[in-house]
Design an enzyme around this catalytic site. Structure first.
Site, PDB file in Angstrom:
ATOM      1  N   HIS A  10     -23.533  11.469  12.381  1.00 52.77           N
ATOM      2  CA  HIS A  10     -24.887  11.522  12.933  1.00 52.77           C
ATOM      3  C   HIS A  10     -25.155  10.293  13.810  1.00 52.77           C
ATOM      4  O   HIS A  10     -24.485   9.262  13.716  1.00 52.77           O
ATOM      5  CB  HIS A  10     -25.928  11.604  11.810  1.00 52.77           C
ATOM      6  CG  HIS A  10     -25.939  10.399  10.923  1.00 52.77           C
ATOM      7  ND1 HIS A  10     -26.553   9.210  11.282  1.00 52.77           N
ATOM      8  CD2 HIS A  10     -25.400  10.180   9.710  1.00 52.77           C
ATOM      9  CE1 HIS A  10     -26.396   8.326  10.329  1.00 52.77           C
ATOM     10  NE2 HIS A  10     -25.699   8.886   9.354  1.00 52.77           N
ATOM     11  N   GLU A  79     -23.938  12.065   2.161  1.00 52.58           N
ATOM     12  CA  GLU A  79     -23.489  10.670   2.046  1.00 52.58           C
ATOM     13  C   GLU A  79     -23.436  10.222   0.586  1.00 52.58           C
ATOM     14  O   GLU A  79     -24.043  10.829  -0.300  1.00 52.58           O
ATOM     15  CB  GLU A  79     -24.438   9.768   2.856  1.00 52.58           C
ATOM     16  CG  GLU A  79     -24.077   8.296   2.908  1.00 52.58           C
ATOM     17  CD  GLU A  79     -22.719   8.003   3.519  1.00 52.58           C
ATOM     18  OE1 GLU A  79     -21.693   8.234   2.822  1.00 52.58           O
ATOM     19  OE2 GLU A  79     -22.678   7.531   4.668  1.00 52.58           O
TER      20      GLU A  79
END
Length: 197
Positions: A10, A79
């Protein structure tokens, strides 16, 4: 046949830097542009897989629609959860938790942030999900939109790095890396590749 996996991190987020694992930050305007630039002129994926967090999934949805691709959201590619460190920067941790931070940097598998997810648990969930992809989509080229921690883990594995060097793997915002993923003697193997287009 191998799975050809391209991994996109990202872009910049509204939360800024620091330990941001489970926090569900949005992309900044610059973050959107970073990701759009990273995939500009690129095509050839058969589908897109994304972390469920907004900083990945919202861009993945835009790209999937623009390229008329199937999008699958896979929670296992989120994550690492940093527990009590969520939202804090390394500079903030240095004020009163420098010993803990030093232990984490030196041996991330040997020290888990308080209340956080251990690297062993993280590794197991990511590699198990990758095995499912390699088994299900062998022969295809897939884009995985995910996070620095996931990409560091997979790149370190592909490069044969020792565990204590995991955090030395550089993965900038909107970085794009390629992997070949397959099985040898029923064991998952990874090989870093150059992006072909």
């Amino acid at each position: 046949m191998n799975l050809h996996l391209d991994m996109l991190r990202h872009g910049e987020t509204t939360g800024g830097g620091g330990f941001r694992g489970r926090l569900d930050d949005e992309l900044t305007a610059e973050g959107w542009q970073q990701m759009r630039r990273a995939v500009a002129e690129r095509a050839g994926w058969s589908r897109i897989i994304s972390s469920p967090l907004k900083r990945c999934a919202r861009f993945a949805a835009e790209l999937a629609e623009g390229q008329d691709l199937e999008l699958e959201v896979e929670p296992a590619f989120r994550e690492l959860d940093f527990g009590a460190w969520e939202g804090l920067t390394a500079a903030e941790l240095m004020l009163d938790r420098s010993e803990q931070l030093g232990r984490f940097w030196a041996d991330p598998y040997g020290f888990t942030p308080p209340g956080g997810e251990s690297l062993m648990v993280f590794e197991t969930r990511v590699l198990t999900a990758l095995e499912r992809l390699a088994d299900r989509w062998a022969g295809e080229r897939i884009l995985l939109v995910t996070h620095a921690g996931v990409m560091r883990l997979l790149l370190a594995e592909a490069r044969g790095l020792p565990r204590e060097r995991l955090l030395q793997v550089e993965v900038g915002h909107a970085s794009l890396f390629g992997l070949n993923v397959g099985f040898r003697d029923a064991t998952l193997w990874l090989e870093e590749t150059c992006l072909p287009f």
